[in-house]
Design a protein around this motif. Sequence first.
Motif, PDB file in Angstrom:
ATOM      1  N   LEU A 157       0.628  -1.055   0.049  1.00  0.00           N
ATOM      2  CA  LEU A 157       0.099   0.020   0.078  1.00  0.00           C
ATOM      3  C   LEU A 157       0.931   1.243   0.170  1.00  0.00           C
ATOM      4  O   LEU A 157       0.380   2.237  -0.833  1.00  0.00           O
ATOM      5  N   TRP A 158       2.114   1.268   0.767  1.00  0.00           N
ATOM      6  CA  TRP A 158       2.798   2.580   0.625  1.00  0.00           C
ATOM      7  C   TRP A 158       3.391   2.741  -0.970  1.00  0.00           C
ATOM      8  O   TRP A 158       4.136   3.871  -0.819  1.00  0.00           O
ATOM      9  N   CYS A 159       3.164   1.734  -1.923  1.00  0.00           N
ATOM     10  CA  CYS A 159       3.644   2.230  -3.177  1.00  0.00           C
ATOM     11  C   CYS A 159       2.540   2.801  -3.875  1.00  0.00           C
ATOM     12  O   CYS A 159       3.039   3.231  -5.142  1.00  0.00           O
ATOM     13  N   PHE A 164       5.760   6.423 -11.753  1.00  0.00           N
ATOM     14  CA  PHE A 164       6.514   5.577 -12.685  1.00  0.00           C
ATOM     15  C   PHE A 164       8.004   5.808 -12.736  1.00  0.00           C
ATOM     16  O   PHE A 164       8.818   5.129 -12.645  1.00  0.00           O
ATOM     17  N   SER A 165       7.989   7.136 -12.848  1.00  0.00           N
ATOM     18  CA  SER A 165       9.537   7.759 -12.906  1.00  0.00           C
ATOM     19  C   SER A 165      10.077   7.545 -11.554  1.00  0.00           C
ATOM     20  O   SER A 165      11.450   7.163 -11.620  1.00  0.00           O
ATOM     21  N   THR A 166       9.658   7.943 -10.650  1.00  0.00           N
ATOM     22  CA  THR A 166      10.171   7.753  -9.291  1.00  0.00           C
ATOM     23  C   THR A 166      10.309   6.126  -8.961  1.00  0.00           C
ATOM     24  O   THR A 166      11.609   5.816  -8.633  1.00  0.00           O
ATOM     25  N   CYS A 168      11.037   3.836 -11.182  1.00  0.00           N
ATOM     26  CA  CYS A 168      12.173   3.314 -12.067  1.00  0.00           C
ATOM     27  C   CYS A 168      13.526   3.817 -11.720  1.00  0.00           C
ATOM     28  O   CYS A 168      14.427   3.164 -11.521  1.00  0.00           O
ATOM     29  N   ASN A 169      13.671   5.074 -11.032  1.00  0.00           N
ATOM     30  CA  ASN A 169      14.805   5.478 -10.501  1.00  0.00           C
ATOM     31  C   ASN A 169      15.329   5.073  -9.205  1.00  0.00           C
ATOM     32  O   ASN A 169      16.413   4.975  -8.921  1.00  0.00           O
ATOM     33  N   PHE A 170      14.313   4.752  -8.339  1.00  0.00           N
ATOM     34  CA  PHE A 170      14.567   4.447  -6.793  1.00  0.00           C
ATOM     35  C   PHE A 170      13.982   3.109  -6.431  1.00  0.00           C
ATOM     36  O   PHE A 170      14.504   2.771  -5.238  1.00  0.00           O
ATOM     37  N   SER A 171      13.142   2.370  -7.059  1.00  0.00           N
ATOM     38  CA  SER A 171      12.774   1.257  -6.543  1.00  0.00           C
ATOM     39  C   SER A 171      13.372   0.013  -7.432  1.00  0.00           C
ATOM     40  O   SER A 171      13.551  -0.849  -7.124  1.00  0.00           O
ATOM     41  N   LEU A 172      13.374   0.374  -8.798  1.00  0.00           N
ATOM     42  CA  LEU A 172      13.500  -0.798  -9.758  1.00  0.00           C
ATOM     43  C   LEU A 172      14.907  -1.072  -9.987  1.00  0.00           C
ATOM     44  O   LEU A 172      15.339  -2.488 -10.065  1.00  0.00           O
ATOM     45  N   PRO A 173      16.080  -0.386  -9.639  1.00  0.00           N
ATOM     46  CA  PRO A 173      17.429  -0.630  -9.930  1.00  0.00           C
ATOM     47  C   PRO A 173      18.197  -2.010  -9.400  1.00  0.00           C
ATOM     48  O   PRO A 173      17.450  -2.105  -8.074  1.00  0.00           O
ATOM     49  N   TYR A 174      18.558  -2.762 -10.071  1.00  0.00           N
ATOM     50  CA  TYR A 174      19.126  -4.022  -9.582  1.00  0.00           C
ATOM     51  C   TYR A 174      20.548  -3.880  -8.986  1.00  0.00           C
ATOM     52  O   TYR A 174      20.940  -5.039  -8.268  1.00  0.00           O
ATOM     53  N   ARG A 175      21.029  -2.924  -8.887  1.00  0.00           N
ATOM     54  CA  ARG A 175      22.144  -2.650  -7.952  1.00  0.00           C
ATOM     55  C   ARG A 175      22.365  -1.353  -7.416  1.00  0.00           C
ATOM     56  O   ARG A 175      21.493  -0.354  -7.859  1.00  0.00           O
ATOM     57  N   VAL A 176      23.036  -0.678  -6.662  1.00  0.00           N
ATOM     58  CA  VAL A 176      23.204   0.568  -5.732  1.00  0.00           C
ATOM     59  C   VAL A 176      24.601   1.070  -6.225  1.00  0.00           C
ATOM     60  O   VAL A 176      24.702   2.137  -6.409  1.00  0.00           O
ATOM     61  N   TYR A 177      25.424   0.007  -6.092  1.00  0.00           N
ATOM     62  CA  TYR A 177      26.821   0.674  -5.967  1.00  0.00           C
ATOM     63  C   TYR A 177      27.814  -0.372  -6.948  1.00  0.00           C
ATOM     64  O   TYR A 177      27.336  -0.567  -8.112  1.00  0.00           O
ATOM     65  N   GLU A 178      28.981  -0.656  -6.499  1.00  0.00           N
ATOM     66  CA  GLU A 178      29.875  -1.659  -7.413  1.00  0.00           C
ATOM     67  C   GLU A 178      29.884  -2.957  -7.056  1.00  0.00           C
ATOM     68  O   GLU A 178      30.658  -3.821  -7.144  1.00  0.00           O
ATOM     69  N   VAL A 281      20.599   7.350   4.101  1.00  0.00           N
ATOM     70  CA  VAL A 281      19.343   6.847   3.211  1.00  0.00           C
ATOM     71  C   VAL A 281      18.339   8.148   2.865  1.00  0.00           C
ATOM     72  O   VAL A 281      17.910   8.831   3.773  1.00  0.00           O
ATOM     73  N   SER A 282      17.988   8.298   1.691  1.00  0.00           N
ATOM     74  CA  SER A 282      17.068   9.503   1.213  1.00  0.00           C
ATOM     75  C   SER A 282      15.875   8.897   0.670  1.00  0.00           C
ATOM     76  O   SER A 282      16.002   8.235  -0.277  1.00  0.00           O
ATOM     77  N   LEU A 283      14.682   8.968   1.313  1.00  0.00           N
ATOM     78  CA  LEU A 283      13.312   8.550   0.896  1.00  0.00           C
ATOM     79  C   LEU A 283      13.034   9.591  -0.269  1.00  0.00           C
ATOM     80  O   LEU A 283      12.843  10.605   0.266  1.00  0.00           O
ATOM     81  N   GLN A 284      12.474   9.029  -1.346  1.00  0.00           N
ATOM     82  CA  GLN A 284      12.168   9.812  -2.495  1.00  0.00           C
ATOM     83  C   GLN A 284      10.375   9.713  -2.714  1.00  0.00           C
ATOM     84  O   GLN A 284      10.061   8.881  -3.130  1.00  0.00           O
ATOM     85  N   TYR A 285       9.871  10.746  -2.129  1.00  0.00           N
ATOM     86  CA  TYR A 285       8.234  10.644  -2.196  1.00  0.00           C
ATOM     87  C   TYR A 285       7.715  12.115  -1.923  1.00  0.00           C
ATOM     88  O   TYR A 285       8.504  13.011  -1.508  1.00  0.00           O
TER      89      TYR A 285
END
Length: 285
Positions: A157-159, A164-166, A168-178, A281-285
């Motif tokens: 529910l919190w989603c 969609f843009s947010t 893709c940029n902040f939930s979807l990525p399969y990695r964070v760093y190296e 950590v920065s929450l994007q909403y």
Amino acid sequence: MKKISRHTCFKILKVSFLVLVVIFISCNRIPDNVARNLEQAGDNKNELLKVIKHYENDEEKLAAAYFLIGNMDTRFSREGDFSAYYKIFDLVDSLDKLGVARKEIENVAKPAMQDLEKKLGPVPVENCSINEDLEYIDAEYLIKNIDQAFEVRKTKLWCKNVDFSTFCNFSLPYRVYEEPLSDFRTFFRKELAWLDDSLKNKSDMAEACRLVNNFMYSKFIFVEEIEKIPPPSAVEMYKLGAGNCEQRYYMIVSAMRSVGLPVAIAFTVQWNHWAGRHSWVSLQY
């Protein structure tokens, strides 16, 4: 009424067919950045094309696949065998189990890491292999990541107010760093299975973020010296349970994204009142 000749009719049909083909290609045109990265992928191009083909009838997931592949050219893993230096993690874990205060553990770990490097030599970061995602990532991993991200987006529910843009940029990525890739979504969703029942308001994203952050903090001990060891996967970092700010937060970001929280790492390279950097950590909403 003037009769149309068979030849003219054929020409009209031919032109109409070409128009339909052009329309079809334009509607299904691969974005320029994706096409460019497909060419850079070399022998791995077919793996990425499998992902695109897999979602050809799902407009939203196809857009997500395009987003990931289109931004893949700067993503890579830095990998190597540094297990000999993992003795520092064993030390931290044993002191934690004995109930030693975390600040004291940090004080003990610093000279212990220095002694380890005297014995084994400096951590050989130059021996790391750089694995470019475009050249190494496979279709199965990418498809699983996309499907799991969408599943959580639809069920938590919190989603519901995440555009969609947010997403893709902040939930979807399969990695964070190296970090080396891992099945972090499956792993952390199990570790955070308690989250839904702990929320009074199931749509309270900030509270969900706070609860996950506190839980992950409790599982991790800050030890600055461990930054010398190249980052393991987010799952392994969690199991090892110690590291510096950057290592702590790529682990936490991975955990939060596994439950659909749109987050990123924010940082400062220098505080204005003391000599030091920091990440959070920065929450994007």
